[in-house]
Write a protein that holds these residues in place. Structure first.
Motif, short mmCIF file in Angstrom:
data_model
loop_
_atom_site.label_atom_id
_atom_site.label_comp_id
_atom_site.label_asym_id
_atom_site.label_seq_id
_atom_site.Cartn_x
_atom_site.Cartn_y
_atom_site.Cartn_z
N ARG A 147 33.57 32.36 46.31
CA ARG A 147 32.82 33.10 45.29
C ARG A 147 33.68 33.44 44.09
O ARG A 147 34.91 33.55 44.21
CB ARG A 147 32.32 34.42 45.89
CG ARG A 147 31.24 34.24 46.92
CD ARG A 147 31.03 35.52 47.69
NE ARG A 147 32.27 35.88 48.38
CZ ARG A 147 32.31 36.55 49.52
NH1 ARG A 147 31.19 36.95 50.09
NH2 ARG A 147 33.45 36.85 50.09
N VAL A 148 33.02 33.62 42.97
CA VAL A 148 33.70 34.20 41.82
C VAL A 148 34.11 35.62 42.24
O VAL A 148 33.32 36.33 42.87
CB VAL A 148 32.75 34.23 40.61
CG1 VAL A 148 33.31 35.11 39.51
CG2 VAL A 148 32.51 32.82 40.11
N GLY A 149 35.35 35.99 41.92
CA GLY A 149 35.83 37.30 42.32
C GLY A 149 36.66 37.28 43.59
O GLY A 149 37.38 38.23 43.89
N ASP A 150 36.60 36.18 44.33
CA ASP A 150 37.43 36.06 45.54
C ASP A 150 38.90 36.03 45.13
O ASP A 150 39.25 35.60 44.04
CB ASP A 150 37.11 34.76 46.27
CG ASP A 150 35.94 34.91 47.23
OD1 ASP A 150 35.48 36.04 47.41
OD2 ASP A 150 35.50 33.88 47.79
N PRO A 151 39.78 36.45 46.03
CA PRO A 151 41.21 36.38 45.71
C PRO A 151 41.74 34.95 45.76
O PRO A 151 41.24 34.12 46.51
CB PRO A 151 41.86 37.22 46.81
CG PRO A 151 40.91 37.15 47.95
CD PRO A 151 39.54 37.05 47.35
N ALA A 152 42.76 34.69 44.93
CA ALA A 152 43.50 33.43 44.98
C ALA A 152 44.95 33.86 45.10
O ALA A 152 45.55 34.36 44.15
CB ALA A 152 43.27 32.61 43.72
N VAL A 153 45.51 33.67 46.29
CA VAL A 153 46.82 34.25 46.60
C VAL A 153 47.92 33.21 46.49
O VAL A 153 47.82 32.13 47.07
CB VAL A 153 46.80 34.83 48.03
CG1 VAL A 153 48.12 35.54 48.33
CG2 VAL A 153 45.63 35.78 48.20
N ALA B 191 48.27 37.84 43.75
CA ALA B 191 46.92 37.30 43.81
C ALA B 191 46.23 37.33 42.46
O ALA B 191 46.44 38.24 41.66
CB ALA B 191 46.09 38.09 44.83
N GLY B 192 45.42 36.30 42.21
CA GLY B 192 44.55 36.30 41.05
C GLY B 192 43.12 36.39 41.54
O GLY B 192 42.86 36.62 42.72
N ARG B 193 42.18 36.17 40.61
CA ARG B 193 40.78 36.33 40.94
C ARG B 193 40.05 35.06 40.55
O ARG B 193 40.23 34.52 39.47
CB ARG B 193 40.29 37.52 40.12
CG ARG B 193 38.83 37.77 40.13
CD ARG B 193 38.49 38.93 39.19
NE ARG B 193 37.05 38.94 38.98
CZ ARG B 193 36.41 38.24 38.05
NH1 ARG B 193 37.09 37.51 37.19
NH2 ARG B 193 35.09 38.29 37.97
N VAL C 180 48.04 25.04 34.19
CA VAL C 180 48.26 26.47 33.97
C VAL C 180 48.06 26.77 32.49
O VAL C 180 48.55 26.02 31.64
CB VAL C 180 49.69 26.89 34.39
CG1 VAL C 180 49.90 28.39 34.19
CG2 VAL C 180 49.98 26.50 35.82
N GLU C 181 47.32 27.84 32.22
CA GLU C 181 47.18 28.28 30.84
C GLU C 181 47.31 29.79 30.87
O GLU C 181 46.39 30.47 31.34
CB GLU C 181 45.78 27.87 30.33
CG GLU C 181 45.80 27.07 29.04
CD GLU C 181 44.40 26.85 28.52
OE1 GLU C 181 43.67 26.07 29.17
OE2 GLU C 181 44.03 27.47 27.52
N GLY C 182 48.45 30.31 30.43
CA GLY C 182 48.68 31.75 30.56
C GLY C 182 48.66 32.12 32.03
O GLY C 182 49.37 31.52 32.84
N THR C 183 47.81 33.04 32.41
CA THR C 183 47.73 33.40 33.83
C THR C 183 46.52 32.76 34.48
O THR C 183 46.12 33.14 35.57
CB THR C 183 47.66 34.93 34.02
OG1 THR C 183 46.46 35.40 33.36
CG2 THR C 183 48.87 35.63 33.46
N ARG C 184 45.93 31.79 33.78
CA ARG C 184 44.78 31.11 34.36
C ARG C 184 45.26 29.82 35.01
O ARG C 184 45.95 29.01 34.41
CB ARG C 184 43.78 30.81 33.25
CG ARG C 184 42.43 30.34 33.74
CD ARG C 184 41.52 30.07 32.53
NE ARG C 184 40.26 29.51 32.94
CZ ARG C 184 39.13 30.22 33.02
NH1 ARG C 184 39.11 31.51 32.71
NH2 ARG C 184 38.01 29.63 33.40
N ALA C 185 44.87 29.61 36.25
CA ALA C 185 45.32 28.42 36.98
C ALA C 185 44.12 27.57 37.34
O ALA C 185 43.12 28.08 37.84
CB ALA C 185 46.06 28.84 38.25
#
Ligand SMILES: Nc1ncnc2c1ncn2[C@@H]1O[C@H](COP(=O)(O)OP(=O)(O)OP(=O)(O)O)[C@@H](O)[C@H]1O
Ligand SMILES: [Mg+2]
Lengths: 585, 479
Positions: free
Chosen positions: A70-76, A14-16, A53-58
């Protein structure tokens, strides 16, 4: 939801969320994320597809309303692209752009329904095996059938990438939609298959000699035909009759399976299609038309990016039936709404726009879409096809706008609807001057082989008269029609008869909603013969005014008065008209 | 550019009041109608916002979330706001409105706050003002008429319950009179009929006219008025039609009423959308309007319709003025791509003194064939309408020819078409703005106009219909 295996939300996957702007989402710290993969976002686990994709940013496009994310929600991560469940149970039903059945969805489509899908579908299907264990089969070979899954034979074929000896096959009997029904080369084959929605299904070879798709619409079949497996587009400003023409083609064309994609258009139109198609007795099967139709409805008020996906969903479904050996037609109304979804998303991402704000890849996306049309030899060895027919809705009716001009480059037939014709209630308002059919020569050869050697000559004469009549009409506006010489007035008359007696076709007329090849040819022959007789009368010295005073009503009403298959009745009208004209002095 | 500060916000609770939570004071930027709030946590996209100021609360929506920054669109505009002097609270859910029959008979401003001296409108339930998409498979195709009492519409472009049928007009034409007349007198045979009228950016004189003309229906509790005046906040116009539709959806699909929503002028709405888009520095599509204007308008108009298995319907008649009379302008163009036909008003017909000045040939109700004719209106309706229009098309050619060669050089048939056109305009189309005609009266008038033509020209009506309906004795002349 369909197609996405519900991966356990392990922390490492998961990301954020860091950015939410309508359908545009960005998440940070997503490990090993892949382009095209689906992430589940927020507490409602909405699906969003990774587009950068840029690094770990999707960067993702969300397929659903993102309110409350919301900002801070999980992105799984799910690790999988968006895929649909292809199997029995498609025909006769309606799906949204993500291929979730609308039939089972609630009245109001709020995101809370995200988890309803066909996975919970309890329908049982009857599987009838067609091969015995021990048979050697290749990709696309038929393993069995599912009687009762719609009005065309539903064939279960060996999936792409699987071949070998049938180790086991289910006995005839009732199974679940996702049941295992065979084992081929050591691999399980299920009654339904998951397939990524955007990925074209492979085939063995393209077939090039064209055969027509008969549409039942004279202006198309006689002047601007489309080949089976061809690509065509209909364009014109609002209210010129794009949707009516597409629905007419869907109702009357001689394909096996119709996939009707309502892409960013009206809800009432979808309700109409569902109701009409359920009521219409299908001339081909004697059953209901809806039973060989799949409806994909992503109306203009449904989420924008699902609209973008919906045309791929439609094409994917058509290819699925093609691979069973059927001829499928995809109707996409409207591809402009799809292009607008692309534009909307690209703009939100801050991509550099090309023309009118559309992204620079619009042309390649459109090309790829129309390229999925084709008549092919399937992996299983069938001659089968996907014909793609799209609507284009040019802003302001301006045919020089990007979606129209790009589409013109990639389709084989273009049907341009004219505002003046529509305004004069001449339907279908297909304009002879602005339309084209690139396969006309090849299709003329096909007609010759089928015994109609005159097809090309008739078409050429008709187009010639129409063009000449148009030229004279502008001349007549200046000098008045009565100042034209007799021969010219006959051309003008010929143009009018062609338009009113042959090309106009009221979709609501019981006799004329559809038209057979024979009746169409007879009607055109009738008008051409009448025009010739008029010219002959002029040559004999009869005045143009005397000829114009003849009652051409029987010619103009012939299409309406005579049944769709009745070419003989038209021959009778022709004989009477020629006698009348021949008697003029 | 965002209009004056809302003076009447006062302390009264607008109906859209959000249940607010933590106050945020970190205002990073104010730009046009937008407010950028910093230090935000746990706020969802599309949440409702309340902005407390010393002059009372304003209301907004979250348009964008980027890390700890939220961009908020303020419906009342940002005029007079200063960083440090406002408290921003997020409601934890999208903008909601309390719905119920309490709205009927009320006159409110563009945010739903009362203007009639009554208490704030409350309801037992609240609904999101953006609405949810109606599942297309649950839609019932519209097929029953709304009778407007206006002949030009009822006879030739029949309005159908659940249809969206706009009025395309040009500044200076009586479109507001027509829209108000429709709102005042439309009915659906014997059913509960309700009207929601939303004024967007109208002058005070126009608003006074609308209130006055609709007073009767307001008093009987059949009508709701939402009034956004020309000097009210422009961005509020994005909200007003959504409130109107939210109230209408409830009355229709929960209470079973046939609801007509009349909105005038949608061009002002589109301009408000453009203003927000420009403030967000978005890439425009055509003429400065954002590329999503189509979807945005559709999210309003698609809220009309009928639901399978339920009584009630939402019908929408939006009015829009075409800038410079140009139908290819993005606002009428995109509207035409969404709606089910259009009623076009024409300056030429207006100049001939005909009210309503409907351009019959340019107008079309796409659903008419489902909502008129046998079992719907009258068995001869569709045929007589087709005949009237076909003959008008012929009359137009005759008129063009007359201009070329002079009326005296016309043949007898062409001359009869010119007389026919006059008869149509005088006896069928022209009527008083407070005259509600029955459908029978309207259709009989159509037949009377057709009687000016030679019999053999009437090819679209059956001989039986001619025998039954056509007034006999052409000597019965009309001057
Ligand atoms: N073949 C036809 N026969 C009879 N009427 C037709 C025909 N084609 C179009 N019409 C008339 O024109 C109207 C508009 O047609 P249609 O809905 O197909 O337009 P469109 O081009 O799809 O418009 P939009 O771009 O707004 O969706 C129909 O409601 C119908 O009244
Ligand atoms: Mg359409």
């Amino acid at each position: 939801m369909d197609g996405v295996s519900a991966a356990a939300p392990a922390v490492s996957r998961a990301g954020r969320m860091v950015r939410v702007s309508g359908p545009l989402l960005e998440a940070e710290g997503v490990p090993d994320v892949r382009m095209g993969e689906i992430l589940r976002v927020g507490s409602d686990a909405l699906s969003a597809e990774v587009v950068a994709v840029e690094g770990t940013r999707a960067t993702m496009q969300a397929y659903e309303y993102t309110g409350g994310v919301r900002v801070g929600d999980p992105a799984v991560r799910t690790g999988e692209p968006l895929s649909g469940l292809f199997g029995p149970g498609l025909l006769g039903r309606a799906f949204d752009g993500l291929m979730r059945p609308l039939t089972d969805a609630p009245l109001w489509l709020s995101p809370a329904r995200a988890e309803t899908g066909r996975d919970g579908d309890a329908t049982r299907w009857r599987f009838v095996p067609a091969v015995a264990p021990g048979t050697e089969v290749g990709e696309g070979a038929m393993l069995g059938t599912v009687p009762g899954a719609g009005a065309v034979e539903h064939r279960v074929v060996v999936p792409v990438g699987v071949s070998g000896v049938v180790g086991w096959i289910a006995d005839e009997g009732e199974v679940d939609a996702e049941a295992r029904v065979a084992e081929v080369g050591g691999r399980a084959v299920h009654l339904s298959e998951r397939w990524p929605m955007r990925r074209p299904r492979p085939f063995a070879a393209r077939l090039s000699d064209p055969a027509p798709l008969h549409t039942g619409q004279r202006v198309l079949d006689l002047l601007f035909p489309v080949a089976r497996g061809g690509a065509a587009a209909v364009t014109g400003g609002f209210g010129t009759g794009k949707t009516m023409l597409l629905q007419q083609v869907a109702k009357w064309c001689d394909a096996d399976v119709i996939v009707y994609v309502g892409c960013g258009e009206r809800g009432n139109e979808m309700a109409d299609v569902l109701e009409d198609f359920a009521r219409l007795v299908d001339a081909r099967t004697g059953g209901r038309l809806i039973d060989r139709t799949v409806v994909v409805a992503n109306t203009s008020n449904m989420p924008m990016m699902a609209r973008e996906l919906s045309i791929y969903t439609g094409i994917g479904i058509a290819e699925f039936y093609r691979d069973m050996g059927h001829d499928a037609v995809v109707i996409a109304d409207s591809t402009s709404r799809w292009a607008e979804a692309l534009r909307e998303f690209a703009n939100r991402r801050g991509d550099l726009p090309a023309e009118e704000g559309f992204p620079a890849n619009l042309a390649s996306e459109l090309a790829a879409f129309y390229e999925r049309a084709g008549r092919v030899t399937t992996l299983g060895g069938h001659d089968a096809s996907v014909t793609v027919i799209g609507a284009v809705s040019p802003p302001g009716g301006d045919l020089s706008e990007p979606v129209t001009t790009i589409t013109q480059r990639f389709v084989r037939a273009m049907w341009t609807l004219d505002r003046d014709l529509a305004y004069a209630r001449h339907y279908p308002a297909v304009h002879w001057a602005g339309s084209f059919a690139r396969d006309a020569d090849g299709l003329a050869r096909w007609q010759t082989v089928q015994g109609d050697a005159e097809w090309a000559a008739r078409r050429a004469t008709a187009l010639e008269i129409l063009a000449e009549a148009d030229r004279l009409a502008s001349l007549a506006e200046v000098i008045g029609v009565n100042s034209l010489p007799g021969r010219e007035r006959m051309v003008a008359l010929g143009g009018r008869l062609l338009r009113e007696a042959v090309l106009a076709q009221n979709a609501l007329s019981p006799n004329d909603a559809t038209c057979s090849d024979a009746k169409g040819a007879a009607l055109l022959d009738l008008v051409l013969a009448v025009v010739e007789a008029c010219h002959a009368a002029i040559d004999r010295g009869v005045t143009a005014t005397a000829i114009e005073r003849v009652d051409f009503g029987p010619v103009i009403r012939a299409a309406q008065d005579v049944g769709p298959e009745d070419a003989d009745a038209i021959a009778a009208i022709r004989a009477r008209m020629l006698a009348t004209l021949g008697a003029l002095t | 550019m965002t209009g004056r500060a809302p003076s009447r916000a006062g302390t009264e609770a607008p109906a859209v009041l959000a249940a607010a939570r933590v106050a945020h004071r970190d205002i990073r930027a104010i730009r046009g109608p937008l407010l950028v709030v910093g230090g935000v946590e746990g706020v969802g996209w599309d949440e409702a916002v309340e902005v407390a100021t010393s002059a009372g609360p304003r209301h907004g929506l979250v348009l964008d979330l980027d890390e700890d920054r939220a961009t908020v669109q303020v419906f009342e505009g940002t005029e007079g706001l200063a960083p440090g002097a406002v408290d921003v609270r997020f409601a934890g859910r999208p903008l909601h409105l309390e719905v119920g029959t309490g709205w009927l008979g009320r006159v409110c401003n563009g945010r739903g706050a009362p203007l009639d001296g009554g208490p704030p409108v409350t309801g037992a339930r609240s609904a999101p003002v953006a609405g949810w998409p109606l599942n297309p498979v649950d839609r019932e195709p519209p097929h029953e008429p709304v009778v407007t009492g206006v002949s030009a519409i009822d006879a030739l472009t029949t309005l159908v319950r659940g249809q969206k049928l706009p009025i395309f007009s040009v500044a200076g034409l009586p479109h507001l009179r027509l829209a108000t007349q429709i709102a005042a007198q439309a009915t659906s045979a014997g059913e509960q009929f309700r009207v929601v009228f939303a004024a967007l950016g109208l002058t005070h004189a126009d608003i006074a006219y609308v209130r006055d003309r609709l007073e009767g229906r307001t008093a009987t509790g059949e009508l709701v008025l939402f009034l956004n005046a020309a000097d009210d906040p422009a961005i509020e116009r994005i909200l007003t039609p959504r409130l109107a539709l939210t109230v209408a959806e409830h009355l229709a699909f929960e209470e079973g009423a046939d609801v007509l929503v009349v909105v005038s002028d949608m061009t002002n709405y589109a301009e408000a959308v453009r203003e927000v888009s420009a403030a967000r520095r978005e890439i425009p599509a055509r003429r400065g309007y954002p590329g999503y204007l189509y979807s945005d308008l559709a999210s309003l108009y698609e809220r009309c319709g009928r639901v399978r298995g339920r009584a009630g319907s939402v019908t929408v008649v939006p009015v829009l003025t075409m800038p410079a009379g140009d139908v290819t302008h993005p606002v009428p163009d995109l509207t035409g791509y969404i709606t089910e036909g259009q009623i076009v008003l024409s300056p030429e017909i207006d100049a001939r003194g005909v009210y309503p000045p409907v351009d019959t040939l340019g107008s079309l109700s796409r659903l008419m064939r489902h909502g008129a004719g046998p079992g719907r209106t009258r068995e001869d309706h569709l045929d007589v309408a087709a005949q009237v229009l076909a003959a008008l098309a012929h009359a137009r050619q005759s008129a063009a020819l007359a201009e070329l060669v002079g009326a005296s050089a016309l043949g007898e048939t062409d001359r009869s078409y010119l007389a026919y056109r006059e008869a149509v305009e005088r006896d069928l189309l022209d009527q008083r703005d407070d005259e509600a005609r029955t459908l029978d009266d309207t259709l009989d008038r159509a037949w009377r106009a057709l009687a000016t033509l030679p019999r053999h020209e009437l090819t679209m009506v059956s001989p039986e219909q001619v025998a039954r309906r056509l007034p006999s004795g052409e000597e019965d002349d009309h001057g």
